[in-house]
Design an enzyme around this catalytic site. Structure first.
Site, PDB file in Angstrom:
ATOM      1  CG  ASP A 147      -2.384   0.401   0.630  1.00  0.00           C
ATOM      2  OD1 ASP A 147      -2.502   0.700  -0.566  1.00  0.00           O
ATOM      3  OD2 ASP A 147      -3.331   0.459   1.422  1.00  0.00           O
ATOM      4  CG  HIS A 171      -4.332  -2.920  -0.504  1.00  0.00           C
ATOM      5  ND1 HIS A 171      -5.082  -4.054  -0.310  1.00  0.00           N
ATOM      6  CD2 HIS A 171      -3.044  -3.269  -0.290  1.00  0.00           C
ATOM      7  CE1 HIS A 171      -4.281  -5.045   0.026  1.00  0.00           C
ATOM      8  NE2 HIS A 171      -3.034  -4.594   0.055  1.00  0.00           N
ATOM      9  CE  LYS A 281     -14.039   3.349   1.613  1.00  0.00           C
ATOM     10  NZ  LYS A 281     -13.577   2.199   0.848  1.00  0.00           N
ATOM     11  NE  ARG A 314      -7.366   6.910   6.429  1.00  0.00           N
ATOM     12  CZ  ARG A 314      -7.345   6.581   5.157  1.00  0.00           C
ATOM     13  NH1 ARG A 314      -7.510   7.504   4.239  1.00  0.00           N
ATOM     14  NH2 ARG A 314      -7.133   5.339   4.793  1.00  0.00           N
ATOM     15  CG  ASP A 375     -13.528   1.872  -2.608  1.00  0.00           C
ATOM     16  OD1 ASP A 375     -12.393   1.642  -2.175  1.00  0.00           O
ATOM     17  OD2 ASP A 375     -14.566   1.744  -1.918  1.00  0.00           O
ATOM     18  CG  LEU A 379     -12.194  -5.697   0.574  1.00  0.00           C
ATOM     19  CD1 LEU A 379     -11.344  -6.096   1.772  1.00  0.00           C
ATOM     20  CD2 LEU A 379     -11.924  -6.637  -0.595  1.00  0.00           C
ATOM     21  CB  VAL A 380     -18.551  -3.061   1.608  1.00  0.00           C
ATOM     22  CG1 VAL A 380     -20.040  -3.051   1.884  1.00  0.00           C
ATOM     23  CG2 VAL A 380     -17.768  -2.595   2.841  1.00  0.00           C
ATOM     24  CG  ASP A 498      34.736   7.294 -24.518  1.00  0.00           C
ATOM     25  OD1 ASP A 498      35.476   6.337 -24.757  1.00  0.00           O
ATOM     26  OD2 ASP A 498      35.005   8.474 -24.836  1.00  0.00           O
ATOM     27  CG  ASP A 680      27.640   7.099 -21.382  1.00  0.00           C
ATOM     28  OD1 ASP A 680      28.166   8.090 -21.933  1.00  0.00           O
ATOM     29  OD2 ASP A 680      28.265   6.306 -20.657  1.00  0.00           O
TER      30      ASP A 680
HETATM   31  C1  GDG Z   1      -8.747  -0.413   1.069  1.00  0.00           C
HETATM   32  C2  GDG Z   1      -9.188   0.206  -0.267  1.00  0.00           C
HETATM   33  C3  GDG Z   1      -9.794  -2.079  -1.070  1.00  0.00           C
HETATM   34  C4  GDG Z   1     -16.357  -1.935   7.806  1.00  0.00           C
HETATM   35  N1  GDG Z   1     -17.170  -1.659   8.833  1.00  0.00           N
HETATM   36  C5  GDG Z   1     -17.039  -2.653   9.715  1.00  0.00           C
HETATM   37  C6  GDG Z   1     -16.142  -3.569   9.209  1.00  0.00           C
HETATM   38  N2  GDG Z   1     -15.726  -3.100   8.029  1.00  0.00           N
HETATM   39  C7  GDG Z   1     -14.782  -3.778   7.144  1.00  0.00           C
HETATM   40  C8  GDG Z   1     -15.518  -4.351   5.947  1.00  0.00           C
HETATM   41  C9  GDG Z   1     -14.418  -4.454   4.927  1.00  0.00           C
HETATM   42  C10 GDG Z   1     -13.494  -3.329   5.317  1.00  0.00           C
HETATM   43  O1  GDG Z   1     -13.843  -2.883   6.605  1.00  0.00           O
HETATM   44  C11 GDG Z   1     -13.600  -2.153   4.371  1.00  0.00           C
HETATM   45  O2  GDG Z   1     -12.985  -2.497   3.176  1.00  0.00           O
HETATM   46  P1  GDG Z   1     -13.115  -1.674   1.833  1.00  0.00           P
HETATM   47  O3  GDG Z   1     -12.535  -2.478   0.738  1.00  0.00           O
HETATM   48  O4  GDG Z   1     -14.525  -1.348   1.619  1.00  0.00           O
HETATM   49  O5  GDG Z   1     -12.358  -0.291   2.055  1.00  0.00           O
HETATM   50  P2  GDG Z   1     -10.944   0.282   2.671  1.00  0.00           P
HETATM   51  O6  GDG Z   1     -10.851   0.141   4.125  1.00  0.00           O
HETATM   52  O7  GDG Z   1     -10.883   1.679   2.166  1.00  0.00           O
HETATM   53  O8  GDG Z   1      -9.805  -0.613   2.003  1.00  0.00           O
HETATM   54  C12 GDG Z   1     -10.272  -0.635  -0.895  1.00  0.00           C
HETATM   55  C13 GDG Z   1      -9.224  -2.617   0.208  1.00  0.00           C
HETATM   56  O9  GDG Z   1      -8.239  -1.743   0.774  1.00  0.00           O
HETATM   57  C14 GDG Z   1      -8.590  -3.993   0.007  1.00  0.00           C
HETATM   58  O10 GDG Z   1      -7.603  -3.949  -0.961  1.00  0.00           O
HETATM   59  O11 GDG Z   1     -10.910  -2.870  -1.428  1.00  0.00           O
HETATM   60  O12 GDG Z   1     -10.629  -0.098  -2.147  1.00  0.00           O
HETATM   61  O13 GDG Z   1      -9.633   1.550  -0.087  1.00  0.00           O
HETATM   62  O14 GDG Z   1     -13.759  -5.666   5.030  1.00  0.00           O
HETATM   63  O15 GDG Z   1     -16.079  -5.560   6.309  1.00  0.00           O
HETATM   64  N3  GDG Z   1     -15.816  -4.708   9.853  1.00  0.00           N
HETATM   65  C15 GDG Z   1     -16.404  -4.936  11.066  1.00  0.00           C
HETATM   66  N4  GDG Z   1     -17.260  -4.056  11.605  1.00  0.00           N
HETATM   67  C16 GDG Z   1     -17.618  -2.927  11.004  1.00  0.00           C
HETATM   68  O16 GDG Z   1     -18.396  -2.130  11.524  1.00  0.00           O
HETATM   69  N5  GDG Z   1     -16.109  -6.049  11.699  1.00  0.00           N
END
Ligand code: GDG
Length: 734
Positions: A147, A171, A281, A314, A375, A379-380, A498, A680
């Site tokens: 990252d 990421h 987001k 943050r 984004d 992962l959501v 050279d 060079d």
């Molecule tokens: C970076 C990139 C890329 C959220 N709320 C809760 C919770 N979460 C977990 C979700 C998910 C994770 O946080 C968020 O992942 P994202 O992918 O949506 O976003 P970033 O944190 O910005 O991640 C992104 C990722 O890296 C991977 O490469 O997809 O684009 O920005 O897993 O489930 N988990 C729990 N409670 C919550 O309230 N337990």
């Protein structure tokens, strides 16, 4: 003796480095308490580390005091904390990482701040991470760096441990060239990354953006088909490796979790949003789109709820605090506008919920509204699909998320278009079961197959394969660079000798032009529309004799003397003065010329050669030589295994070239001729800088050193290809 084979990284323990450890530490009464970190990166990597074992290097998220101990045990792997002071965190993390790189990479230039002090701290913290990596890396093993916080570490790690393989994964998005170049340190970041053997992005678009930057900002040759960048004598592999999730685990948890408040898709219909609270987001836009839905489709009032979960993130950065305020106000206003005694349209939770609860929310939602403005992946969207274990819901996905590249079955929206998003939410809420089931089944099949294990394996396999070198420079490559530049103009070509026309050899007297190069050079000099000049550090008479073509112009002694057809011979006014002093300097240097070092007096300049001197003896010798030259009133300049004594008269190859151009073509030379310079050496950098914006410049050689030239040519044969194209290009039609 058994031959040691490099261990495959595909199955063994991992050395992983990321800014955050999988645990965040907080100070409670007297002790450091450990909690799992949130965020996409940890969700993705932790399972792999748990399975394979290894080391995770990262920052514990808190300033650790001298008497405090961090627990470094994790389930199945070790933790190596990189301890940062509050000051470092401020500038490295909140500063350069989150106020510069995060908004820049997400294409939010207006929110991007460029602070030199943040950058300096970013450099020094990256160095600290690189040291920790160097310590833990196995010989020939892989270090997998993650990252945007650590973009310089591959370069720093390679400098310390040339034996390790380095994989880097970004990421977040890699932005288009036009955005990335806004960063004052973009070239340093690119070069830092290019020290890796393989650089991974989520989707092909980001990889192409990266290639654009390497090509246009560093002048490197890239291969867009095989996805590789030529950097020095290495080919760096670039790839799109879309991240996946722990699909089965999410599905199982969803199956096992208790029902949420609305039961199993009960009376109230749920539109779900889950994010870290981050301006990328698109949370305010999403809430406004939901408001628009209630305006455009009143039938959903009192029946549908937007359940927005926002995990605090943050909050030290002002933009995030402003965003929190904006969302609070928005939710209050819309709830005030539409709520009835028994229903409020928006349910807003500003906190994190346990994973089991999150899975139940995913499972019971009718619609997931995943609408980031930008984004890397998201992962959501994938977790929602995994948790759709019963009545299938509908995924609405922003086109600006990396996930949209593969999750085509989702209903895709432009999150900036509130009307479109409102209509698509309506469509999702009214979609019949057959369509919902088909879309969801197909999505789930792919996400189960392309899960996080498969992502880790694919990346590690790619890191294990040696990078395929880019083919030799072709005339097509040359044509692509030169044709749009030369257009219908005559050409004036400047060539160093050279290392440019001949390979570097152990003694200057052995540097002879090879027949094929001579032929290519002659094909250029024969042409009426092409003038050729040789610009060398050698004495003029010497280089003139070596090339032996009277049609050419020659600039010797780094341009202190110039002659050739069509120009008045030039000798710098101070040449005589300095020429009379080099003999004495040469004599003084005798005292340090041991182990095969020797001095070449060339009239007003002098070169001290140390190519044959053992490495260990060089630094001391060079210091002494520089000292003697400076004392004698010369400028000491470093060259290939040599130190040059140059008169301190502000004259170099750059000025010489300009003199020659004005002499030959007049003060408005740039209207009548196109200029190409190929060299060079460090002394050619003077010409590259001088000619910036006035000429097409090429730095020859396989070193990864920075250059002011626009393009790179890997070696002398590549120069020959360039000359062959120039010599055989179609003639200008009158
Ligand atoms: C970076 C990139 C890329 C959220 N709320 C809760 C919770 N979460 C977990 C979700 C998910 C994770 O946080 C968020 O992942 P994202 O992918 O949506 O976003 P970033 O944190 O910005 O991640 C992104 C990722 O890296 C991977 O490469 O997809 O684009 O920005 O897993 O489930 N988990 C729990 N409670 C919550 O309230 N337990």
């Amino acid at each position: 003796m058994a031959r040691t084979r490099r261990r495959k990284n595909g199955s063994g323990p991992l050395v992983v480095a990321s800014n955050r450890l999988p645990y965040t530490f907080q100070r409670t009464a007297g002790a450091l308490e450990r909690r799992p970190s949130s965020g996409g990166l940890v969700s993705a990597l932790e399972p792999a580390l748990r399975k394979r074992g290894g080391v995770w290097i990262g920052w514990p998220g808190i300033e650790v005091r001298r008497n405090e101990r961090i627990s470094t045990e994790a389930s199945g792997y070790e933790i190596e904390p990189v301890l940062l002071s509050d000051g470092e965190v401020q500038r490295f993390y909140h500063g350069f990482s989150n106020r510069t790189l995060w908004p820049l990479c997400h294409s939010f230039p207006a929110l991007t701040q460029f602070e030199r002090r943040d950058w300096t701290e970013y450099e020094s913290v990256n160095e600290r991470f690189a040291e920790a990596m160097a310590e833990h890396a196995e010989a020939s093993g892989l270090v997998w760096v993650h990252d945007y916080h650590l973009m310089l570490t591959p370069g720093m790690l390679r400098a310390q441990r040339p034996d390790v393989r380095i994989g880097f994964f970004l990421h977040i998005p890699f932005p288009p060239y036009d955005i990335f170049r806004l960063c004052p340190w973009d070239r340093e970041l690119l070069r830092g990354l290019l020290a890796a053997d393989v650089i991974g992005f989520h989707v092909p678009g980001y990889a192409q953006n990266f290639l654009d930057c390497c090509e246009r900002r560093l002048g490197l040759r890239v291969d867009r088909d095989t996805l590789a960048v030529e950097h020095g004598d290495r080919a760096v592999k670039i790839g799109a490796y879309p991240i996946g999730i722990e699909f089965d685990s999410f599905a199982e948890t969803a199956n096992a979790s208790n029902g949420t408040a609305n039961g199993d898709k009960g009376a109230e219909r749920i539109v779900l949003g889950v994010d870290r609270l981050d301006y990328t987001k698109g949370i305010p836009e999403r809430i406004r789109a939901f408001e628009r839905l209630l305006e455009l489709h009143p039938r959903h009032r009192e029946k549908v709820v937007l359940l927005q979960l926002a995990v605090p993130s943050r909050s030290q950065v002002a933009e995030y605090r402003d965003l929190k305020r904006e969302i609070d106000e928005l939710v209050g206003r819309i709830n005030g506008r539409f709520a009835t005694a028994s229903w409020s349209p928006i349910r807003y939770l500003y906190r994190s919920v346990p994973r089991a609860r999150l899975c139940a929310l995913y499972r019971d939602a009718d619609v997931a509204l995943v609408t980031p403005l930008r984004d890397g992946m998201n992962l959501v969207a994938k977790e929602f699909a995994a948790c759709q274990v019963s009545d299938p819901g509908v995924l609405i996905l922003s086109r600006m998320a990396g996930a949209a590249e593969t999750m085509r079955e989702a209903l895709q929206v432009n999150p900036f278009d509130l009307d479109e998003t409102a209509h698509v939410i309506h469509r999702a809420l009214t979609m019949d079961e057959d369509e919902r089931a088909s879309r969801m089944a197909s999505m789930r099949r792919r996400e189960r197959r392309d899960d996080v294990d498969s992502w880790v394996q694919t990346f590690l396999d790619a890191a294990d394969e040696p990078s395929a070198a880019l083919g030799a420079l072709s005339k097509d490559d040359v044509e692509r660079w030169l044709r749009p530049f030369i257009k219908q103009y005559p050409l004036c070509l400047f060539l160093d000798y050279d290392g440019t026309l001949t390979p570097i050899v152990d003694h200057p007297s052995k540097a002879k032009l090879q027949p094929a190069m001579r032929k290519a050079l002659e094909a250029c000099s024969r042409r009426k529309d092409t003038d050729v000049s040789i610009v060398s550090g050698r004495a003029l008479g010497d280089v003139r004799k070596l090339v032996g073509d009277e049609r050419l112009m020659y600039a010797g002694n780094h341009g202190l003397e110039i002659e050739g057809p069509g120009i008045h011979p030039f000798r710098h006014q101070d040449l005589g003065h300095y020429a009379s002093r080099t003999a004495a300097l040469a004599q003084e240097l005798e005292a340090v010329s041991s182990d095969g070092a020797w001095t070449e007096a060339k009239g007003p300049t002098l070169t001290f050669h140390y190519r044959g001197v053992p490495q260990a003896k060089r630094p001391k010798m060079i210091d002494e030589v520089v000292e003697i030259m400076s004392r004698a009133g010369y400028q000491a300049r470093h060259a290939h295994a040599a130190v040059e004594a140059r008169p301190p008269i502000g004259w170099d190859k750059g000025r010489a070239v300009l003199h020659l151009l004005r002499e030959r073509y007049g003060p408005n030379w740039s209207e009548s001729v196109r200029v190409i310079y190929v060299g060079d050496d460090l002394t050619d950098e003077d010409a590259f800088r001088f000619l910036a914006g006035l000429a097409l410049t090429f730095r020859v050689g396989s070193a990864e050193a920075p250059t002011a030239a626009l393009h790179r040519l890997s070696d002398v044969p590549a120069v020959q290809t360039l000359l062959e194209w120039i010599g055989s290009r179609p003639k200008i039609s009158a």
